[in-house]
Write an enzyme that holds these catalytic residues in place. Structure first.
Site, PDB file in Angstrom:
ATOM      1  N   GLU A 111       0.847  -1.203   0.000  1.00  0.00           N
ATOM      2  CA  GLU A 111       0.000   0.000   0.000  1.00  0.00           C
ATOM      3  C   GLU A 111       0.879   1.249   0.000  1.00  0.00           C
ATOM      4  O   GLU A 111       2.096   1.160   0.237  1.00  0.00           O
ATOM      5  CB  GLU A 111      -0.962  -0.010   1.199  1.00  0.00           C
ATOM      6  N   HIS A 225      -9.124   9.630   2.127  1.00  0.00           N
ATOM      7  CA  HIS A 225      -8.657   8.492   1.319  1.00  0.00           C
ATOM      8  C   HIS A 225      -8.782   8.870  -0.149  1.00  0.00           C
ATOM      9  O   HIS A 225      -9.799   9.416  -0.563  1.00  0.00           O
ATOM     10  CB  HIS A 225      -9.494   7.243   1.620  1.00  0.00           C
ATOM     11  N   ARG A 271      -0.832   8.711   1.470  1.00  0.00           N
ATOM     12  CA  ARG A 271      -2.220   9.019   1.143  1.00  0.00           C
ATOM     13  C   ARG A 271      -2.518  10.514   1.039  1.00  0.00           C
ATOM     14  O   ARG A 271      -3.262  10.944   0.162  1.00  0.00           O
ATOM     15  CB  ARG A 271      -3.057   8.424   2.272  1.00  0.00           C
ATOM     16  N   HIS A 331     -11.770   9.968   5.736  1.00  0.00           N
ATOM     17  CA  HIS A 331     -11.562   8.538   6.007  1.00  0.00           C
ATOM     18  C   HIS A 331     -11.164   8.263   7.446  1.00  0.00           C
ATOM     19  O   HIS A 331     -11.613   7.288   8.038  1.00  0.00           O
ATOM     20  CB  HIS A 331     -10.478   8.046   5.053  1.00  0.00           C
ATOM     21  N   ARG A 366      -1.793   9.384   8.621  1.00  0.00           N
ATOM     22  CA  ARG A 366      -1.587   7.971   8.947  1.00  0.00           C
ATOM     23  C   ARG A 366      -1.049   7.167   7.755  1.00  0.00           C
ATOM     24  O   ARG A 366      -1.547   7.302   6.638  1.00  0.00           O
ATOM     25  CB  ARG A 366      -2.912   7.360   9.411  1.00  0.00           C
TER      26      ARG A 366
HETATM   27  P1  FAD Z   1     -14.733   1.424  15.059  1.00  0.00           P
HETATM   28  O1  FAD Z   1     -14.398   0.175  14.360  1.00  0.00           O
HETATM   29  O2  FAD Z   1     -15.243   2.535  14.224  1.00  0.00           O
HETATM   30  O3  FAD Z   1     -15.794   1.108  16.192  1.00  0.00           O
HETATM   31  C1  FAD Z   1     -16.389   2.157  16.926  1.00  0.00           C
HETATM   32  C2  FAD Z   1     -17.549   1.604  17.702  1.00  0.00           C
HETATM   33  O4  FAD Z   1     -18.032   2.572  18.624  1.00  0.00           O
HETATM   34  C3  FAD Z   1     -18.743   1.222  16.850  1.00  0.00           C
HETATM   35  O5  FAD Z   1     -19.216  -0.008  17.312  1.00  0.00           O
HETATM   36  C4  FAD Z   1     -19.758   2.320  17.127  1.00  0.00           C
HETATM   37  O6  FAD Z   1     -21.088   1.926  16.951  1.00  0.00           O
HETATM   38  C5  FAD Z   1     -19.456   2.610  18.575  1.00  0.00           C
HETATM   39  N1  FAD Z   1     -19.890   3.936  19.028  1.00  0.00           N
HETATM   40  C6  FAD Z   1     -19.538   5.147  18.544  1.00  0.00           C
HETATM   41  N2  FAD Z   1     -20.118   6.126  19.257  1.00  0.00           N
HETATM   42  C7  FAD Z   1     -20.869   5.528  20.210  1.00  0.00           C
HETATM   43  C8  FAD Z   1     -21.734   5.991  21.230  1.00  0.00           C
HETATM   44  N3  FAD Z   1     -21.951   7.288  21.441  1.00  0.00           N
HETATM   45  N4  FAD Z   1     -22.353   5.078  22.018  1.00  0.00           N
HETATM   46  C9  FAD Z   1     -22.169   3.744  21.823  1.00  0.00           C
HETATM   47  N5  FAD Z   1     -21.365   3.248  20.862  1.00  0.00           N
HETATM   48  C10 FAD Z   1     -20.727   4.126  20.071  1.00  0.00           C
HETATM   49  N6  FAD Z   1      -7.564   0.787   8.699  1.00  0.00           N
HETATM   50  C11 FAD Z   1      -6.553  -0.079   8.505  1.00  0.00           C
HETATM   51  O7  FAD Z   1      -5.625  -0.132   9.300  1.00  0.00           O
HETATM   52  N7  FAD Z   1      -6.582  -0.934   7.445  1.00  0.00           N
HETATM   53  C12 FAD Z   1      -7.583  -0.927   6.523  1.00  0.00           C
HETATM   54  O8  FAD Z   1      -7.579  -1.718   5.603  1.00  0.00           O
HETATM   55  C13 FAD Z   1      -8.635   0.013   6.689  1.00  0.00           C
HETATM   56  N8  FAD Z   1      -9.637   0.093   5.782  1.00  0.00           N
HETATM   57  C14 FAD Z   1     -10.691   0.946   6.027  1.00  0.00           C
HETATM   58  C15 FAD Z   1     -11.761   0.957   5.141  1.00  0.00           C
HETATM   59  C16 FAD Z   1     -12.875   1.754   5.401  1.00  0.00           C
HETATM   60  C17 FAD Z   1     -14.023   1.788   4.432  1.00  0.00           C
HETATM   61  C18 FAD Z   1     -12.912   2.535   6.587  1.00  0.00           C
HETATM   62  C19 FAD Z   1     -14.111   3.366   6.897  1.00  0.00           C
HETATM   63  C20 FAD Z   1     -11.829   2.526   7.452  1.00  0.00           C
HETATM   64  C21 FAD Z   1     -10.712   1.747   7.179  1.00  0.00           C
HETATM   65  N9  FAD Z   1      -9.623   1.726   8.041  1.00  0.00           N
HETATM   66  C22 FAD Z   1      -8.597   0.847   7.825  1.00  0.00           C
HETATM   67  C23 FAD Z   1      -9.647   2.465   9.302  1.00  0.00           C
HETATM   68  C24 FAD Z   1     -10.035   1.484  10.412  1.00  0.00           C
HETATM   69  O9  FAD Z   1     -11.031   0.623   9.935  1.00  0.00           O
HETATM   70  C25 FAD Z   1     -10.543   2.187  11.645  1.00  0.00           C
HETATM   71  O10 FAD Z   1      -9.706   3.243  11.995  1.00  0.00           O
HETATM   72  C26 FAD Z   1     -10.587   1.184  12.802  1.00  0.00           C
HETATM   73  O11 FAD Z   1     -11.370   0.087  12.423  1.00  0.00           O
HETATM   74  C27 FAD Z   1     -11.143   1.843  14.039  1.00  0.00           C
HETATM   75  O12 FAD Z   1     -11.451   0.845  14.972  1.00  0.00           O
HETATM   76  P2  FAD Z   1     -12.127   1.268  16.349  1.00  0.00           P
HETATM   77  O13 FAD Z   1     -12.398   0.021  17.074  1.00  0.00           O
HETATM   78  O14 FAD Z   1     -11.327   2.318  16.977  1.00  0.00           O
HETATM   79  O15 FAD Z   1     -13.499   1.977  15.889  1.00  0.00           O
HETATM   80  C1  SIN Z   2      -7.533   0.680   2.145  1.00  0.00           C
HETATM   81  O1  SIN Z   2      -7.786  -0.508   2.026  1.00  0.00           O
HETATM   82  O2  SIN Z   2      -7.147   1.421   1.232  1.00  0.00           O
HETATM   83  C2  SIN Z   2      -7.712   1.293   3.480  1.00  0.00           C
HETATM   84  C3  SIN Z   2      -6.485   1.099   4.233  1.00  0.00           C
HETATM   85  C4  SIN Z   2      -6.425   2.037   5.405  1.00  0.00           C
HETATM   86  O3  SIN Z   2      -7.322   2.831   5.670  1.00  0.00           O
HETATM   87  O4  SIN Z   2      -5.403   1.977   6.074  1.00  0.00           O
END
Ligand code: FAD
Ligand code: SIN
Length: 485
Positions: A111, A225, A271, A331, A366
């Site tokens: 990537e 992104h 990115r 993103h 990032r």
């Molecule tokens: P999240 O997975 O967003 O979980 C947050 C949780 O908190 C959810 O369950 C939500 O419902 C809950 N929540 C929020 N507010 C409240 C509230 N007030 N009360 C109760 N619950 C609440 N990162 C990578 O490293 N690699 C990748 O390949 C990648 N691909 C991505 C692709 C996409 C389309 C997206 C959107 C992001 C991607 N990212 C990637 C970024 C990464 O997915 C996120 O940064 C990471 O998953 C965040 O994890 P988290 O557990 O912190 O939050």
């Molecule tokens: C992607 O698959 O391009 C997302 C990866 C990331 O958010 O780190």
């Protein structure tokens, strides 16, 4: 209600922390919708970690610092990157199945910004695989209680100590007390008119922490992104950076491959650089992702990127035969609640993990696939420091009022998203930021007294918008994903 741990959020950070915490005590997971509704579920590319013989920690550290414009916290970078292979192995032990190469070793993708292939993945739906595997484990844990459809509204804080959280569940307010409160509420992509983030990403965690007096950092660094599919309504479908990692290129409306003009790494530049270049080129017309070099290898592509291939096909595009319209979209939030390397925040008893937190790993931008990595490593720290003896309840009052007839704030929300996209987006000016601040303050005055979860979310979003603008105004020069003219 009292638990040993209360965890707000059920993405990777929340559910992994919950599985570890359950070995030490009772755990309550609060989540807005269903357990799997999270940014994590949508992650495509994978998790960055050193596994190849050609690779080493120094290279991963250097790539992270370079992508982050050297604004990173070096200690956090060292700590998280050195722990990455172990974190992957722990996920495998829990049943997470990563794609393998022909020799049966973990397959590694490439990537932007990475000098080596080091992206551990499950085809192009890594997040779904992780989330579903861990959610199954959560469902079987006796020590874990799950409140789905529950909104964390406010942290219960007195004199710098966090005692718990006030929630809204089935339209009723309730106070939950815990020996350790964990914020794992993810990101805030919904702040912008164009985003890859699902509707749960409204920045509630940072807004709650801010109101509770918790220290925040780097809020101006919003990552866009480069390649969201430019069709349909937001959230826009992501076309993973791994597609460019396998050789796809970018073309402008004239058919020119423009990235070599902007960066020596062309399409595989960090990115922020790719998004900023696309943003410039979009002034002349639409920008496309071109993978037609692979027209002969349709089967291989379909195997490597099944989800992307299928989605595009359903929307009338062939990944290897058509030019795919793309656009940058909000993103990831690089900043957030400041934590140390145990996840401790500036409030006693409050921990934060994952996207909501700011360990300093990402600096000003990032590096791809370092977010799931940060969530996995840091949430593993949940049980690293001793718990206070018992949860106390200094009797926080509950609001008297229950929901009556809530007024919709969706119009306010879409005005906010438009303002943020146009004036606090990829390119910023002091004039634009000042105007955006004025407009948000006027939206804030229009907010009704909150009477629904939607109302509380919109109010949080206005707060977050003002925090991003305030930080952006203070950083007068461009750095990473904060581009100032
Ligand atoms: P999240 O997975 O967003 O979980 C947050 C949780 O908190 C959810 O369950 C939500 O419902 C809950 N929540 C929020 N507010 C409240 C509230 N007030 N009360 C109760 N619950 C609440 N990162 C990578 O490293 N690699 C990748 O390949 C990648 N691909 C991505 C692709 C996409 C389309 C997206 C959107 C992001 C991607 N990212 C990637 C970024 C990464 O997915 C996120 O940064 C990471 O998953 C965040 O994890 P988290 O557990 O912190 O939050
Ligand atoms: C992607 O698959 O391009 C997302 C990866 C990331 O958010 O780190």
């Amino acid at each position: 209600m009292t638990f040993d741990f209360v965890i707000i959020g059920s993405g990777l950070a929340g559910i992994y922390a919950a599985l570890l915490a359950a070995k030490k005590g009772s755990v309550l997971i609060l989540t807005k919708k269903k357990l799997k509704n999270s940014n994590t579920f949508y992650a495509q590319g994978g998790i960055a970690a050193v596994f190849s013989d050609k690779d080493d920690f120094k290279k991963h550290i250097q790539d992270t610092l370079k992508a982050g414009a050297y604004h990173n916290n070096k200690k956090a970078v060292e700590f998280i990157i050195r722990k990455a292979p172990e974190a992957i192995r722990k996920l495998v032990q829990l049943g997470v199945n990563f794609s393998k190469d022909r020799q049966g070793k973990i397959a590694l993708g490439r990537e932007g910004g990475h000098s080596e292939a080091r992206i551990v993945h499950h085809f192009d739906f890594t997040g779904k695989m992780i989330e579903e595997t861990l959610v199954q484990k959560i469902r079987k844990e006796k020590n874990i209680t799950v409140y789905e459809g529950t909104f964390a509204k406010e942290l219960l804080v007195k004199n710098g100590v966090c005692y718990g959280v006030q929630i809204i569940r089935s339209t009723k307010f309730e106070n939950i007390y815990a020996r350790r409160v964990v914020m794992a509420s993810g990101g805030l992509g919904q702040m912008y008119a164009k985003t890859t983030n699902p509707d749960i990403a409204t920045g509630d965690g940072v807004a709650m922490a801010y109101r509770a007096g918790c220290k925040l950092k780097d809020m101006e660094f919003i990552q866009f992104h480069p390649t969201a599919f430019h069709q349909g309504k937001s959230p826009l479908f992501l076309i993973s950076e791994a597609v460019r990692g396998e050789g796809a290129i970018l073309r402008n409306s004239e058919g020119e491959r423009f990235m070599p003009r902007y960066h020596e790494l062309a399409e595989l530049a960090p990115r922020d650089k790719v998004s900023q270049a696309i943003f410039q080129e979009e002034h002349q017309g639409p920008v496309y992702l071109d993978f037609t070099s692979q027209a002969q290898h349709e089967r291989k592509l379909q195997k490597r990127f099944p989800q992307i291939f299928r989605y595009l096909k359903q929307h009338g595009y062939h990944l290897a035969k058509d030019l795919i319209p793309i656009t940058p979209a909000a993103h990831f939030s690089c900043g957030g609640i400041v934590t140390d390397l145990h996840g401790k925040t500036s409030l006693k008893n409050l921990y934060a993990f994952g996207e909501v937190a700011c360990t300093g790993l990402h600096g000003a931008n990032r590096l791809a696939s370092n977010s799931l990595l940060e969530a996995a490593v840091m949430s593993g720290q949940i049980v690293c420091s001793p718990l206070p003896k018992k949860a106390s309840d200094p009797s926080f009052k509950l609001p008297a009022k229950m929901f009556s007839k809530p007024v919709s704030t969706l119009k306010i929300r879409s005005s906010l998203q438009k303002i943020m996209w146009e004036k606090v987006g990829i390119l910023r000016t002091q004039k634009g930021l000042t105007l955006a601040e004025k407009e948000l303050l006027s939206l804030q005055k229009k907010l009704p007294v909150p009477d629904s979860i939607e109302n509380y979310e919109t109010a949080n979003m206005v707060t977050i918008g003002l925090l991003i603008i305030d930080s952006a105004k203070k950083r007068r020069k461009s750095l990473g994903c904060h581009l100032m003219y």
